[in-house]
Every structure is written in structure tokens, then in C-alpha cells.
Scaffold this motif. Structure first.
Motif, PDB file in Angstrom:
ATOM      1  N   ALA A 293       0.886  -1.104   0.033  1.00 23.96           N
ATOM      2  CA  ALA A 293       0.123   0.069  -0.015  1.00 23.96           C
ATOM      3  C   ALA A 293       0.980   1.425  -0.016  1.00 23.96           C
ATOM      4  CB  ALA A 293      -1.063   0.144   1.273  1.00 23.96           C
ATOM      5  N   PRO A 294       1.903   1.519   0.959  1.00 28.55           N
ATOM      6  CA  PRO A 294       2.840   2.607   0.818  1.00 28.55           C
ATOM      7  C   PRO A 294       3.446   2.721  -0.573  1.00 28.55           C
ATOM      8  CG  PRO A 294       3.049   1.478   2.808  1.00 28.55           C
ATOM      9  CD  PRO A 294       2.408   0.580   1.964  1.00 28.55           C
ATOM     10  N   VAL A 295       3.724   1.486  -1.250  1.00 27.30           N
ATOM     11  CA  VAL A 295       4.459   1.844  -2.515  1.00 27.30           C
ATOM     12  C   VAL A 295       3.487   2.448  -3.344  1.00 27.30           C
ATOM     13  CG1 VAL A 295       5.577   0.314  -4.340  1.00 27.30           C
ATOM     14  CG2 VAL A 295       5.675  -0.525  -1.944  1.00 27.30           C
ATOM     15  N   VAL A 296       2.226   1.919  -3.437  1.00 26.69           N
ATOM     16  CA  VAL A 296       1.258   2.512  -4.373  1.00 26.69           C
ATOM     17  C   VAL A 296       0.987   3.944  -4.152  1.00 26.69           C
ATOM     18  CG1 VAL A 296      -1.077   2.316  -5.221  1.00 26.69           C
ATOM     19  CG2 VAL A 296       0.295   0.392  -5.091  1.00 26.69           C
ATOM     20  N   LEU A 297       0.945   4.247  -2.786  1.00 28.61           N
ATOM     21  CA  LEU A 297       0.573   5.490  -2.354  1.00 28.61           C
ATOM     22  C   LEU A 297       1.778   6.706  -2.875  1.00 28.61           C
ATOM     23  CD1 LEU A 297      -0.722   7.575  -0.030  1.00 28.61           C
ATOM     24  CD2 LEU A 297       1.320   7.184   1.069  1.00 28.61           C
ATOM     25  N   ASN A 298       3.056   6.016  -2.749  1.00 30.05           N
ATOM     26  CA  ASN A 298       4.214   6.992  -3.333  1.00 30.05           C
ATOM     27  C   ASN A 298       4.368   7.142  -4.746  1.00 30.05           C
ATOM     28  OD1 ASN A 298       6.951   7.967  -2.919  1.00 30.05           O
ATOM     29  ND2 ASN A 298       7.378   6.444  -4.164  1.00 30.05           N
ATOM     30  N   ALA A 299       3.963   5.946  -5.503  1.00 29.07           N
ATOM     31  CA  ALA A 299       4.324   5.745  -6.845  1.00 29.07           C
ATOM     32  C   ALA A 299       3.083   6.829  -7.570  1.00 29.07           C
ATOM     33  CB  ALA A 299       4.178   4.712  -7.359  1.00 29.07           C
ATOM     34  N   ALA A 300       1.820   6.655  -7.222  1.00 30.84           N
ATOM     35  CA  ALA A 300       0.634   7.479  -7.531  1.00 30.84           C
ATOM     36  C   ALA A 300       0.901   9.065  -7.464  1.00 30.84           C
ATOM     37  CB  ALA A 300      -0.821   7.010  -6.925  1.00 30.84           C
ATOM     38  N   ASN A 301       1.534   9.418  -6.193  1.00 27.08           N
ATOM     39  CA  ASN A 301       1.846  10.546  -5.749  1.00 27.08           C
ATOM     40  C   ASN A 301       2.852  11.292  -6.721  1.00 27.08           C
ATOM     41  OD1 ASN A 301       1.862  13.140  -3.735  1.00 27.08           O
ATOM     42  ND2 ASN A 301       4.009  12.321  -3.642  1.00 27.08           N
ATOM     43  N   GLU A 302       3.866  10.332  -6.822  1.00 24.54           N
ATOM     44  CA  GLU A 302       4.961  10.755  -7.995  1.00 24.54           C
ATOM     45  C   GLU A 302       4.476  11.254  -9.429  1.00 24.54           C
ATOM     46  OE1 GLU A 302       8.689   8.851  -8.250  1.00 24.54           O
ATOM     47  OE2 GLU A 302       8.848   8.448  -6.002  1.00 24.54           O
ATOM     48  N   VAL A 303       3.596  10.493  -9.751  1.00 25.36           N
ATOM     49  CA  VAL A 303       3.099  10.497 -11.443  1.00 25.36           C
ATOM     50  C   VAL A 303       2.153  11.925 -11.036  1.00 25.36           C
ATOM     51  CG1 VAL A 303       1.602   9.707 -12.846  1.00 25.36           C
ATOM     52  CG2 VAL A 303       3.343   8.455 -11.779  1.00 25.36           C
ATOM     53  N   ALA A 304       1.254  11.963 -10.078  1.00 24.76           N
ATOM     54  CA  ALA A 304       0.133  13.173  -9.866  1.00 24.76           C
ATOM     55  C   ALA A 304       0.810  14.284  -9.887  1.00 24.76           C
ATOM     56  CB  ALA A 304      -0.635  12.725  -8.684  1.00 24.76           C
ATOM     57  N   VAL A 305       2.132  14.450  -9.030  1.00 20.60           N
ATOM     58  CA  VAL A 305       2.788  15.597  -8.849  1.00 20.60           C
ATOM     59  C   VAL A 305       3.245  16.188 -10.109  1.00 20.60           C
ATOM     60  CG1 VAL A 305       4.922  16.618  -7.554  1.00 20.60           C
ATOM     61  CG2 VAL A 305       3.280  15.398  -6.257  1.00 20.60           C
ATOM     62  N   ASP A 306       4.122  15.119 -10.612  1.00 23.82           N
ATOM     63  CA  ASP A 306       4.550  15.353 -12.012  1.00 23.82           C
ATOM     64  C   ASP A 306       3.624  16.073 -13.081  1.00 23.82           C
ATOM     65  OD1 ASP A 306       7.147  15.528 -13.801  1.00 23.82           O
ATOM     66  OD2 ASP A 306       5.583  13.895 -14.888  1.00 23.82           O
ATOM     67  N   MET A 307       2.222  15.606 -13.014  1.00 22.91           N
ATOM     68  CA  MET A 307       1.244  16.103 -13.860  1.00 22.91           C
ATOM     69  C   MET A 307       0.732  17.232 -13.558  1.00 22.91           C
ATOM     70  SD  MET A 307      -1.451  12.501 -13.778  1.00 22.91           S
ATOM     71  CE  MET A 307      -0.967  11.307 -14.535  1.00 22.91           C
ATOM     72  N   PHE A 308       0.747  17.764 -12.139  1.00 25.80           N
ATOM     73  CA  PHE A 308       0.394  19.075 -11.732  1.00 25.80           C
ATOM     74  C   PHE A 308       1.499  19.992 -12.294  1.00 25.80           C
ATOM     75  CE2 PHE A 308       0.879  22.185  -8.128  1.00 25.80           C
ATOM     76  CZ  PHE A 308      -0.199  22.918  -8.587  1.00 25.80           C
ATOM     77  N   LEU A 309       2.616  19.526 -11.872  1.00 25.98           N
ATOM     78  CA  LEU A 309       3.674  20.533 -12.387  1.00 25.98           C
ATOM     79  C   LEU A 309       3.688  20.998 -13.728  1.00 25.98           C
ATOM     80  CD1 LEU A 309       6.637  19.113 -10.329  1.00 25.98           C
ATOM     81  CD2 LEU A 309       5.732  21.341  -9.908  1.00 25.98           C
ATOM     82  N   ASN A 310       3.518  19.643 -14.524  1.00 20.72           N
ATOM     83  CA  ASN A 310       3.166  20.062 -16.140  1.00 20.72           C
ATOM     84  C   ASN A 310       1.752  20.367 -16.344  1.00 20.72           C
ATOM     85  OD1 ASN A 310       5.733  19.045 -17.497  1.00 20.72           O
ATOM     86  ND2 ASN A 310       5.478  17.527 -15.939  1.00 20.72           N
ATOM     87  N   ARG A 311       1.165  21.128 -15.465  1.00 16.57           N
ATOM     88  CA  ARG A 311      -0.002  21.503 -15.874  1.00 16.57           C
ATOM     89  C   ARG A 311      -1.328  20.869 -16.204  1.00 16.57           C
ATOM     90  NH1 ARG A 311       1.530  26.839 -14.305  1.00 16.57           N
ATOM     91  NH2 ARG A 311       3.657  27.024 -14.515  1.00 16.57           N
ATOM     92  N   ARG A 312      -1.229  19.390 -16.177  1.00 19.81           N
ATOM     93  CA  ARG A 312      -2.159  18.481 -16.899  1.00 19.81           C
ATOM     94  C   ARG A 312      -3.509  18.073 -16.010  1.00 19.81           C
ATOM     95  NH1 ARG A 312       1.615  13.497 -17.737  1.00 19.81           N
ATOM     96  NH2 ARG A 312      -0.307  12.517 -18.234  1.00 19.81           N
ATOM     97  N   ILE A 313      -3.151  18.651 -14.563  1.00 13.92           N
ATOM     98  CA  ILE A 313      -4.146  18.524 -13.700  1.00 13.92           C
ATOM     99  C   ILE A 313      -4.261  19.457 -12.577  1.00 13.92           C
ATOM    100  CG2 ILE A 313      -4.304  15.823 -13.680  1.00 13.92           C
ATOM    101  CD1 ILE A 313      -2.783  15.769 -11.012  1.00 13.92           C
ATOM    102  N   GLY A 314      -5.235  19.696 -11.858  1.00 17.22           N
ATOM    103  CA  GLY A 314      -5.445  20.721 -10.662  1.00 17.22           C
ATOM    104  C   GLY A 314      -4.500  20.561  -9.527  1.00 17.22           C
ATOM    105  N   PHE A 315      -4.678  20.980  -8.709  1.00 19.97           N
ATOM    106  CA  PHE A 315      -3.915  20.597  -7.340  1.00 19.97           C
ATOM    107  C   PHE A 315      -4.630  19.735  -6.386  1.00 19.97           C
ATOM    108  CE2 PHE A 315      -3.273  21.611  -2.735  1.00 19.97           C
ATOM    109  CZ  PHE A 315      -1.642  21.448  -3.013  1.00 19.97           C
TER     110      PHE A 315
END
Length: 386
Positions: free
Chosen positions: A317-339
Motif C-alpha cells: 500500500a505505501p508503494v502504491v501511495l508513493n508511486a501514484a503521488n509521484e506521477v500526480a505531482v509530475d502531472m500537476f507541475l506540467n499543468r495537466r491536472i489541478g492541485f
């Protein structure tokens, strides 16, 4: 003289570690970077390590050409990173690469008998059981570099772990402290990157804005100090001068304080158990005047609760939490999703995951890959729903 290597020497922690090395006169034997060969070249010319590594293999030949007159080996790719981690003669490996990329080289360094100065949260978040077990088997130390964990480590000096009642992790609250979920919907990348107290890399700065950074630190603290997640509390402390605290069974609370200067924590990890003079910033309590503490807002910052839940579930579960977060943060930084899409994506990915208990390295890497793919698909679903 202590001999060190630095994984991630061109990042914020890596650069500050080299500042500490200058001050202490440490022997730097190895350096690594992902792709910033301009800065890596400068560092290599100054510190003259035996070897450097570039994760981006296409840049290795260019760096070899630039350093051809120096007796410095140039490695590349993940294998090159591992070579820097296990270099002969190195006492301590500073792990400051971002993300799960730090896991394998950390394990390699431990298995080769190196002490670890750990500034990479994801290593313990994803594989805390493997890392701590390997360190115990090899008789090496894992010395925390993060200001919060360094503070806890220092507060525990001379005290037994069994006497801990609670660990009190302090959080600045980030740039959006006091805002509610509705107010956070439309915040910009620029606003999220304006941390009030610390100068950090983009990924960790966004994690601080969502409070996921504190969530990852909860999981990390569980493995560093052997304390159940229910006894690791988060306290919002906007001034960032109390770096964390430990409450003991007799009612005493010990706190570690100092200026928000990561070099102090880095130096302590590299000189432990000694303390060495430096010219870093000092905390003036009279000038500060006062400081405050608040409860975190779990509704506005749901990443914090998700981290607690993932730790409680355990396994992958923590692995998935971390990986999903890394991808989501990258998406936000690239303005693909909202905060606020960041916690939404993480929650959706976690809800679809079948947890593997007590995973080995292969299962951890598989869960990481799966979670990244799922996070990408969740982003596509968000696009269609708009």
C-alpha cells in the motif's frame, strides 16, 4: 578523514551536502546526477572524486569528453548509480536522489557495508522492512538527514525507544496553511512552489503543499524509530524552528530547534556522534519572539490521512501511495491536472490495488510500475470528465 559519496549531488540536498563537505574538509569519492552534467562537471572539477555517474546514458559520453584530462571514471545509467553507491573506500553514502530511484542503490550500499545518510523518503516508504533488516544484518547505520527525522534522532539520544509515548512531527503547513478544500481547487503551480520557509526541489515542495511530504515522513519515522503509526502525530508549526519532538512516557517532551537550514542536519549525519563548529545560520530566540502549534486539517489536505491509512494497511500500500503521488505531482507541475486532483488520483489508484503483504523487491517494483500506469489512466479519466 571521512570519505563519502553522494547520490544526487546536483539537487538541493546534494549541493548543500557539498557545502558541508567544504566546511568539514571531507573526502568526496563519488558523485551522481540525473542529467545536469554542467553542474556535475563543476562539482567534479572542484572535489576531484574517483568516479561520477549520470543516470541519462546519452550524456555520459559528453561528460567523459569534458573530464578527459582528469583521472575521473564516468559511469552511466542505473548500473552507474549503483557503482557510486558501493565504491571502495567510502564510509558513508548520502542518498539524496528523488523518488524510488534511491531504493536499489541504497540496498546495494548497505549490502557493501556503507553507512547511509538518508535524505530520500521513498526508500523507507516503499521498502522500510527490507532496508532496516539489511542494515541490521550488516551492522550499518541509517542516519536521517531530513530535518524532522534528524530532530527525533537527536531527541532520542540517551533514551530508550520503549520509553517513547508519541513522536510529534512538525509541519510548516506549506503555502496553503489555513485554506479549505474549495479554496485549493484553483491554486496555481507557482503558488504551490512558494514555500514560506524552506528552499527545496519542485517535487518535495509540492508534497509540502499537499502535506503528502508529512505523510511520507510518518511512514519513514515508523521504520527509522520502530514506533507504531498511531503514536506518530503531526503538529503544524508555521515558524519551522522546532523541527520535531518526542513525548516520553513520564510526560517529558524533548524538542530539537534550529534555523531552517538543512546543512545543520546534513552535517550532524556526517559527523555523528560528534558535533562540529560551522558558520551556518543561528536561531535567535529573542528575535523570533514566539512560535505556535496547530492541528492539521485532514479535510483540506487528504494526502495526510491516506498516508496514515496506507501505513496501517502495510504491504505494498505505501508503494502504491508513493508511486501514484509521484506521477500526480509530475502531472500537476506540467499543468495537466489541478492541485486537488493530486489526492483524487492517489485515492482512486489505492482503491483499485490488491495489497501484497511482506513484499520482496520484485513485488515492490511491480506494485510501483502498476501504480504509475494506473495513475496515468486516472488522469485520462479526469480529462474525459471535464
Amino acid at each position: 578523514m571521512k570519505k563519502i559519496s553522494i547520490l544526487g549531488s546536483t539537487g538541493s540536498i546534494g549541493r548543500q551536502t557539498l557545502d558541508v563537505a567544504r566546511n568539514l574538509g571531507l573526502d568526496v569519492l563519488g558523485l551522481s546526477a540525473a542529467s545536469n552534467i554542467d553542474l556535475l562537471e563543476q562539482q567534479a572539477r572542484e572535489f576531484k572524486p574517483k568516479a561520477v555517474a549520470v543516470l541519462d546514458e546519452t550524456l555520459a559520453d559528453e561528460l567523459r569528453y569534458r573530464l578527459k584530462k582528469l583521472n575521473i571514471e564516468v559511469y552511466s545509467g542505473k548500473e552507474g548509480l549503483n557503482k557510486i553507491a558501493v565504491m571502495e573506500g567510502v564510509d558513508t553514502v548520502v542518498v539524496s536522489v528523488v523518488g524510488i530511484a534511491g531504493l536499489v542503490p541504497t540496498l546495494e550500499a548497505i549490502n557493501s557495508g556503507k553507512n547511509i545518510a538518508l535524505a530520500n523518503k521513498e526508500t523507507l516508504v516503499t521498502a522500510g522492512h527490507l532496508v532496516t533488516e539489511a542494515a541490521e544484518k550488516k551492522g550499518v547505520k541509517i542516519l536521517p538527514v531530513d530535518s524532522e527525522h534528524s530532530a527525533i534522532f537527536q531527541c532520542l539520544a540517551g533514551n530508550q525507544t520503549k520509553s517513547i509515548k508519541n513522536i510529534l512531527l512538525t509541519a510548516s503547513g506549506g503555502p496553503f496553511r489555513g485554506m479549505n478544500a474549495d479554496q485549493l481547487k484553483d491554486v496555481s503551480v507557482e503558488q504551490a512552489l512558494m514555500h514560506p520557509n524552506w528552499k527545496m526541489g519542485k517535487k518535495i515542495t509540492i508534497d509540502s503543499a499537499t502535506l503528502m511530504n508529512k505523510g511520507l515522513e510518518i511512514i519513514e519515522a515508523r521504520w527509522l524509530f520502530g514506533v507504531d503509526g498511531s503514536r506518530i502525530k503531526v503538529v503544524v508549526h508555521p515558524q519551522s524552528v522546532v523541527h520535531s519532538m518526542v513525548e516520553f512516557c513520564d510526560g517529558s517532551i524533548l524538542a530539537q530547534m534550529g534555523s531552517p537550514d538543512m546543512r545543520i542536519c546534513i552535517q550532524y549525519a556526517l559527523t555523528y556522534p560528534k558535533r562540529v563548529n560551522n558558520d551556518f545560520s543561528r536561531l535567535d530566540l529573542v528575535k523570533l519572539g514566539s512560535f505556535t502549534f496547530e492541528e492539521p486539517d485532514f479535510n483540506a489536505f487528504p494526502c495526510l490521512k491516506m498516508a496514515y491509512d496506507a501505513l496501517k494497511v502495510g504491504g505494498t500500500a505505501p508503494v502504491v501511495l508513493n508511486a501514484a503521488n509521484e506521477v500526480a505531482v509530475d502531472m500537476f507541475l506540467n499543468r495537466r491536472i489541478g492541485f486537488m486532483d493530486i489526492p483524487r488520483i492517489i485515492e482512486n489508484v489505492l482503491s483499485k490495488h490488491s495489497v501484497t503483504e511482506n513484499p520482496g523487491l520484485t513485488e515492490i517494483m511491480e506494485a510501483d510500475k502498476w501504480a504509475r500506469q494506473m495513475a496515468e489512466s486516472e488522469e485520462r479519466k479526469l480529462e474525459h470528465s471535464r
